[in-house]
Design a protein around this motif. Sequence first.
Motif, PDB file in Angstrom:
ATOM      1  N   LEU A  27       5.241  61.552  -2.015  1.00 28.89           N
ATOM      2  CA  LEU A  27       3.225  61.616  -1.721  1.00 28.89           C
ATOM      3  C   LEU A  27       2.585  61.858  -3.275  1.00 28.89           C
ATOM      4  O   LEU A  27       1.487  61.417  -3.444  1.00 28.89           O
ATOM      5  CB  LEU A  27       3.428  63.575  -1.477  1.00 28.89           C
ATOM      6  N   ALA A  28       3.227  61.952  -4.619  1.00 26.53           N
ATOM      7  CA  ALA A  28       2.757  61.344  -5.477  1.00 26.53           C
ATOM      8  C   ALA A  28       3.998  60.538  -6.316  1.00 26.53           C
ATOM      9  O   ALA A  28       4.622  60.935  -7.359  1.00 26.53           O
ATOM     10  CB  ALA A  28       2.536  63.333  -6.565  1.00 26.53           C
ATOM     11  N   PRO A  29       3.411  59.531  -6.624  1.00 25.37           N
ATOM     12  CA  PRO A  29       4.028  58.496  -6.692  1.00 25.37           C
ATOM     13  C   PRO A  29       4.942  58.032  -8.292  1.00 25.37           C
ATOM     14  O   PRO A  29       5.831  58.045  -8.852  1.00 25.37           O
ATOM     15  CB  PRO A  29       3.846  57.174  -6.078  1.00 25.37           C
ATOM     16  N   ALA A  30       3.950  59.348  -9.387  1.00 25.20           N
ATOM     17  CA  ALA A  30       3.217  59.363 -10.678  1.00 25.20           C
ATOM     18  C   ALA A  30       4.130  60.426 -11.079  1.00 25.20           C
ATOM     19  O   ALA A  30       4.568  60.520 -12.223  1.00 25.20           O
ATOM     20  CB  ALA A  30       1.790  59.796 -10.863  1.00 25.20           C
ATOM     21  N   GLY A  31       5.090  61.174 -10.035  1.00 20.99           N
ATOM     22  CA  GLY A  31       5.421  62.245 -10.606  1.00 20.99           C
ATOM     23  C   GLY A  31       5.044  63.105 -11.425  1.00 20.99           C
ATOM     24  O   GLY A  31       6.059  64.933 -11.769  1.00 20.99           O
ATOM     25  N   ASP A  32       3.659  63.957 -10.609  1.00 15.63           N
ATOM     26  CA  ASP A  32       2.981  64.622 -11.703  1.00 15.63           C
ATOM     27  C   ASP A  32       2.748  66.093 -10.506  1.00 15.63           C
ATOM     28  O   ASP A  32       2.150  66.704 -11.047  1.00 15.63           O
ATOM     29  CB  ASP A  32       1.532  64.544 -12.170  1.00 15.63           C
ATOM     30  N   ARG A  33       3.094  65.376  -9.116  1.00 12.78           N
ATOM     31  CA  ARG A  33       2.759  66.426  -8.654  1.00 12.78           C
ATOM     32  C   ARG A  33       3.891  66.901  -7.444  1.00 12.78           C
ATOM     33  O   ARG A  33       4.887  66.218  -7.367  1.00 12.78           O
ATOM     34  CB  ARG A  33       1.235  66.332  -7.567  1.00 12.78           C
ATOM     35  N   GLY A  34       3.818  68.181  -7.040  1.00 11.47           N
ATOM     36  CA  GLY A  34       5.587  68.417  -6.121  1.00 11.47           C
ATOM     37  C   GLY A  34       5.381  69.748  -6.094  1.00 11.47           C
ATOM     38  O   GLY A  34       3.960  70.396  -5.708  1.00 11.47           O
ATOM     39  N   VAL A  35       6.313  70.851  -6.112  1.00 12.26           N
ATOM     40  CA  VAL A  35       6.831  71.755  -5.918  1.00 12.26           C
ATOM     41  C   VAL A  35       6.584  72.662  -6.867  1.00 12.26           C
ATOM     42  O   VAL A  35       7.189  72.165  -8.526  1.00 12.26           O
ATOM     43  CB  VAL A  35       8.580  72.089  -5.563  1.00 12.26           C
ATOM     44  N   VAL A  36       5.985  73.386  -7.506  1.00 15.55           N
ATOM     45  CA  VAL A  36       5.141  74.044  -8.717  1.00 15.55           C
ATOM     46  C   VAL A  36       5.261  76.543  -8.637  1.00 15.55           C
ATOM     47  O   VAL A  36       5.273  76.175  -7.444  1.00 15.55           O
ATOM     48  CB  VAL A  36       3.580  74.085  -8.881  1.00 15.55           C
ATOM     49  N   ARG A  37       4.968  76.255  -9.629  1.00 19.41           N
ATOM     50  CA  ARG A  37       5.271  77.757  -9.211  1.00 19.41           C
ATOM     51  C   ARG A  37       3.924  78.254 -10.176  1.00 19.41           C
ATOM     52  O   ARG A  37       3.516  77.362 -11.224  1.00 19.41           O
ATOM     53  CB  ARG A  37       6.280  78.423 -10.204  1.00 19.41           C
ATOM     54  N   CYS A  38       3.165  79.363  -9.341  1.00 15.72           N
ATOM     55  CA  CYS A  38       2.092  79.393 -10.220  1.00 15.72           C
ATOM     56  C   CYS A  38       2.033  80.023 -11.724  1.00 15.72           C
ATOM     57  O   CYS A  38       2.775  80.666 -11.582  1.00 15.72           O
ATOM     58  CB  CYS A  38       0.972  80.412  -9.153  1.00 15.72           C
ATOM     59  N   SER A  39       1.231  79.660 -12.483  1.00 14.50           N
ATOM     60  CA  SER A  39       1.494  80.094 -13.620  1.00 14.50           C
ATOM     61  C   SER A  39       0.778  81.677 -13.721  1.00 14.50           C
ATOM     62  O   SER A  39       0.603  82.680 -15.013  1.00 14.50           O
ATOM     63  CB  SER A  39       0.103  79.346 -14.329  1.00 14.50           C
ATOM     64  N   GLU A  40      -0.062  81.902 -12.524  1.00 13.45           N
ATOM     65  CA  GLU A  40      -1.157  83.369 -13.505  1.00 13.45           C
ATOM     66  C   GLU A  40       0.122  84.689 -11.529  1.00 13.45           C
ATOM     67  O   GLU A  40       0.035  85.537 -12.230  1.00 13.45           O
ATOM     68  CB  GLU A  40      -1.796  83.479 -12.309  1.00 13.45           C
ATOM     69  N   CYS A  41       0.742  84.092 -10.881  1.00 11.89           N
ATOM     70  CA  CYS A  41       1.192  84.990  -9.801  1.00 11.89           C
ATOM     71  C   CYS A  41       2.779  84.631  -9.605  1.00 11.89           C
ATOM     72  O   CYS A  41       3.185  85.868  -8.880  1.00 11.89           O
ATOM     73  CB  CYS A  41       0.146  85.108  -8.986  1.00 11.89           C
ATOM     74  N   GLY A  42       2.797  83.932  -9.640  1.00 13.78           N
ATOM     75  CA  GLY A  42       4.646  83.136  -9.094  1.00 13.78           C
ATOM     76  C   GLY A  42       5.056  83.043  -7.877  1.00 13.78           C
ATOM     77  O   GLY A  42       5.871  82.391  -7.988  1.00 13.78           O
ATOM     78  N   ASP A  47       1.568  71.780  -4.151  1.00 14.41           N
ATOM     79  CA  ASP A  47       0.686  71.282  -4.829  1.00 14.41           C
ATOM     80  C   ASP A  47      -0.073  70.001  -4.062  1.00 14.41           C
ATOM     81  O   ASP A  47      -0.751  69.622  -4.535  1.00 14.41           O
ATOM     82  CB  ASP A  47       0.466  71.447  -6.422  1.00 14.41           C
ATOM     83  N   ILE A  48       1.214  69.233  -3.413  1.00 14.17           N
ATOM     84  CA  ILE A  48       0.043  68.484  -2.763  1.00 14.17           C
ATOM     85  C   ILE A  48       0.889  67.643  -1.656  1.00 14.17           C
ATOM     86  O   ILE A  48       2.110  67.950  -1.961  1.00 14.17           O
ATOM     87  CB  ILE A  48       1.017  66.823  -3.320  1.00 14.17           C
ATOM     88  N   ARG A  49       0.796  67.694  -0.526  1.00 19.35           N
ATOM     89  CA  ARG A  49       0.920  67.992   1.157  1.00 19.35           C
ATOM     90  C   ARG A  49       0.364  67.388   1.610  1.00 19.35           C
ATOM     91  O   ARG A  49      -0.330  66.994   1.503  1.00 19.35           O
ATOM     92  CB  ARG A  49       1.169  69.433   1.086  1.00 19.35           C
ATOM     93  N   LEU A  50       1.041  66.785   3.403  1.00 17.75           N
ATOM     94  CA  LEU A  50       0.331  66.621   3.832  1.00 17.75           C
ATOM     95  C   LEU A  50      -1.153  67.595   4.327  1.00 17.75           C
ATOM     96  O   LEU A  50      -1.346  68.844   3.930  1.00 17.75           O
ATOM     97  CB  LEU A  50       1.101  66.451   5.443  1.00 17.75           C
ATOM     98  N   THR A  51      -2.452  67.128   5.190  1.00  9.25           N
ATOM     99  CA  THR A  51      -3.229  68.068   5.369  1.00  9.25           C
ATOM    100  C   THR A  51      -2.214  68.532   6.872  1.00  9.25           C
ATOM    101  O   THR A  51      -1.362  68.827   7.478  1.00  9.25           O
ATOM    102  CB  THR A  51      -4.260  67.655   6.077  1.00  9.25           C
ATOM    103  N   ALA A  52      -3.215  69.854   7.572  1.00 12.14           N
ATOM    104  CA  ALA A  52      -3.559  70.927   8.434  1.00 12.14           C
ATOM    105  C   ALA A  52      -2.985  69.927   9.122  1.00 12.14           C
ATOM    106  O   ALA A  52      -1.885  70.068  10.357  1.00 12.14           O
ATOM    107  CB  ALA A  52      -3.461  72.001   8.817  1.00 12.14           C
ATOM    108  N   GLU A  53      -4.063  68.929   9.562  1.00 15.87           N
ATOM    109  CA  GLU A  53      -3.974  68.802  10.724  1.00 15.87           C
ATOM    110  C   GLU A  53      -2.665  67.413  11.190  1.00 15.87           C
ATOM    111  O   GLU A  53      -2.253  66.551  12.151  1.00 15.87           O
ATOM    112  CB  GLU A  53      -5.044  67.224  10.961  1.00 15.87           C
ATOM    113  N   ALA A  54      -2.217  66.924   9.666  1.00 20.05           N
ATOM    114  CA  ALA A  54      -1.483  65.690   9.949  1.00 20.05           C
ATOM    115  C   ALA A  54       0.270  66.277  10.516  1.00 20.05           C
ATOM    116  O   ALA A  54       0.506  65.860  11.003  1.00 20.05           O
ATOM    117  CB  ALA A  54      -1.468  65.087   8.752  1.00 20.05           C
TER     118      ALA A  54
END
Length: 288
Positions: A27-42, A47-54
Motif C-alpha cells: 500500500l505504501a511502495p516507499a516504505g514510509d507507512r505500515g504498521v506503527v505504534r502511536c508515540s502518545e498512547c502506544g 496508518d495506511i489501509r483500504l477505506t472502510a468501503e473497500a
Amino acid sequence: MNPKTEHVQCNYCSSTKSTLLFPDFDLAPAGDRGVVRCSECGQVYRDIRLTAEAMMEVYAAWEYPDLGRDWIEGRKNVFRPYVAMLDSFRQTGRVLDVGAGFGFFLAACREAGWIPDGIEPSGQCRQFAESELGIGLSSEPLEAGVFEPNTFDLVTFWNVLSQVADPRQTLRHARDLLRPGGAMGIRSPNAAFHIGMRKTLNAMGRIVPPIRALDHTVFHLYAFDVHTITRLLGDVGFAECRVAPAELSWTTAHDAASNRIKRLVVQVVEGMARGVYALTAVRYLYSS
C-alpha cells in the motif's frame, strides 16, 4: 495515493505521531507507512489501509475455495470452552456474534440453550451458516440499528475487533446492545507476541533468508495487547476485564488436513504460550 486507501491517525488518542514498526510496501511502495505504534498512547495500528468501503467490498466478496472437514471440526471444537465459560452471564439468553463467519460459535451457543443472532458480511459464510447449521445471519453492519438496545446478555468479537475501521465506536455500539450487567467476549491476536516474533524472524531472516517463510504473524488494522485493550474497554464503559490465552484449533488453513505433526506443533506452541502466561503473570487478551 490510491483512491481506495486512506491515511489514518491513532484511533485511541487521535495523535498523528507514531513510530514505524513494519512497512507495508503493497500500500505504501516507499516504505514510509505500515504498521506503527502511536508515540502518545502506544496503540499499534496501520496508518495506511483500504477505506472502510473497500474493506467491506473485500469481506462481502470473500470466498473460500474449499472447506476441509478437519478445519470445520477444529472450528467447532475451539468455541465450546468459551460457551461454557460465558454461561454465567446468561439471563435473557440472547447472544450476538459480530463478524460471525460460518456461524460455528453461534451453533455451539444454540446447543447450550442460547438464542443466537449474528452479523456477517460474507455471502458464502451466511449461506453456509444457514444451510449447514441452521443459523441465520444479518448482512447489516452493527451500526445499522437492526437490533434493539439493552437486549443481549453477550456480544462477541472473534478475531474481528482488530479488523474494524473504528474499534472505539464499534465497542460503543456493542455496549449499547447489552443489557445492564451484560458482557463482551473478544478474541484477538496479541500484539506483544506478534511484534516480538516478527522482529525476531526478520533478524534471523537477514542471516538465513528461508526463515522468513516461517512468519505467520498477524497484523490487521489494529493490534491490541493487554494494556491497550483493557484501557479501551474501560474508556467505553466496561467495569471489569478478564484476559487470558485462547485455545488453539488443530488447523489454521481452511483446506488443511490435520495430522500428527500439526497436532504436536499446536500442542507445543500452546504449551509455550501458557507457560509464558503463567511465568510472567501477564493477563494477555485472548491470543491467536
